[in-house]
Design an enzyme around this catalytic site. Structure first.
Site, mmCIF file in Angstrom:
data_model
loop_
_atom_site.group_PDB
_atom_site.id
_atom_site.type_symbol
_atom_site.label_atom_id
_atom_site.label_comp_id
_atom_site.label_asym_id
_atom_site.label_seq_id
_atom_site.Cartn_x
_atom_site.Cartn_y
_atom_site.Cartn_z
ATOM 1 N N SER A 143 0.847 -1.189 0.000
ATOM 2 C CA SER A 143 0.000 0.000 0.000
ATOM 3 C C SER A 143 0.879 1.234 0.000
ATOM 4 C CB SER A 143 -0.899 0.014 1.243
ATOM 5 O OG SER A 143 -1.530 1.268 1.420
ATOM 6 N N TYR A 155 -0.954 -0.713 10.185
ATOM 7 C CA TYR A 155 -1.137 -1.026 8.763
ATOM 8 C C TYR A 155 0.097 -0.632 7.955
ATOM 9 C CZ TYR A 155 -3.732 -1.163 4.291
ATOM 10 O OH TYR A 155 -4.168 -1.442 3.018
ATOM 11 N N LYS A 159 2.412 -3.173 5.829
ATOM 12 C CA LYS A 159 2.558 -3.029 4.379
ATOM 13 C C LYS A 159 4.010 -2.773 3.977
ATOM 14 C CE LYS A 159 -1.674 -3.709 3.030
ATOM 15 N NZ LYS A 159 -1.993 -4.999 2.345
#
Length: 254
Positions: A143, A155, A159
């Site tokens: 991402s 997150y 990622k």
């Protein structure tokens, strides 16, 4: 599409909806038999039906990718029912967004478990079939958040970790004819982002409109944009591309 014994088999995790569903259907168009894995088998029915109705072969499998026993069972089921999987798209993911001082250990652990542990377990299991076949494709979904994003310490870390994981896979598995690449989507219009809009107190449409104005090409991304990149990475044309991170974000990022 073909139903021959030589048809290659792809696994897409988190394939029930959004990016995963788009990737699954695109790989079926490309000629792969596709195993759609999601937490609940019943949630895969729509994606599987779309592939089968178009003349492809597909299988829905329920599994928690962060659970080693589930992963072993799921990959064995795919091998038995469709054939040995040699393409793997690690797409399964969850969001547990919060500012660092509000983030719980559970928020952190859950995101790491699905994104990183899940990709590790799935890849470890599928690479056995890839090495045996001396051919394989691995695509990991990273991402733009890997570059840092407010409220996404968990997150973003996961990622970014997937990018390092991808590059290491490319080094270790390259001698066996297996490539590994990552796609880093930018703002993609999926249902996962509806909850974000709700937290912000605006409609999903307002959220999309605001995001569009911050993107160079002046539109938000669609799941099909990511599916097109995955299609390339899984193709024969990409056999000399490995260990790369492709930002699909409507403008320069990395």
């Amino acid at each position: 599409m073909t139903d021959s014994p030589t048809q290659r088999v792809a696994i897409v995790t988190g394939g029930a909806r959004g990016i995963g569903a788009a990737v699954s259907t695109q790989l079926a168009v490309d000629g792969y038999a596709v195993a759609v894995i999601d937490l609940r088998e019943e949630d895969t029915a729509g994606t599987v039906a779309a592939i089968v109705d178009a003349g492809g072969r597909a299988l829905g499998v329920g599994a928690d990718v962060s659970n080693a026993d589930d992963v072993t069972r799921a990959v064995a089921q795919v091998a038995d029912d469709l054939g040995a999987p040699t393409v793997l798209v690690n797409n399964a993911g969850i969001l547990r967004d919060n500012l660092l001082f509000k983030m719980t250990e559970g928020d952190w652990d859950a995101v790491m478990a699905v994104h990183l542990r899940g990709a590790f377990l799935m890849t470890r299991e599928v690479q056995k079939h890839q090495v045996a076949a001396k051919w394989g494709r691995i695509v990991n979904l990273s991402s733009t958040s890997a570059l840092g994003n407010r409220g996404q310490a968990n997150y973003a870390a996961a990622k970014a970790g997937l990018q390092g994981f991808t590059k290491t896979l490319a080094i270790e598995l390259g001698p066996f004819g297996v490539t590994a690449n990552a796609i880093a989507p930018g703002f993609i219009a999926t249902d996962m982002l509806r909850a974000t809009a709700e937290r912000m107190g605006i409609t999903f449409e307002q959220f999309l409109e605001g995001a569009k104005n911050e993107i160079a090409v002046r539109r938000v991304g669609q799941p099909a944009d990511i599916a097109a990149a995955a299609s390339f990475f899984c193709s024969e044309a990409a056999s000399f591309v490995s260990g790369q991170v492709l930002y699909v974000a409507g403008g320069p990022k990395a």
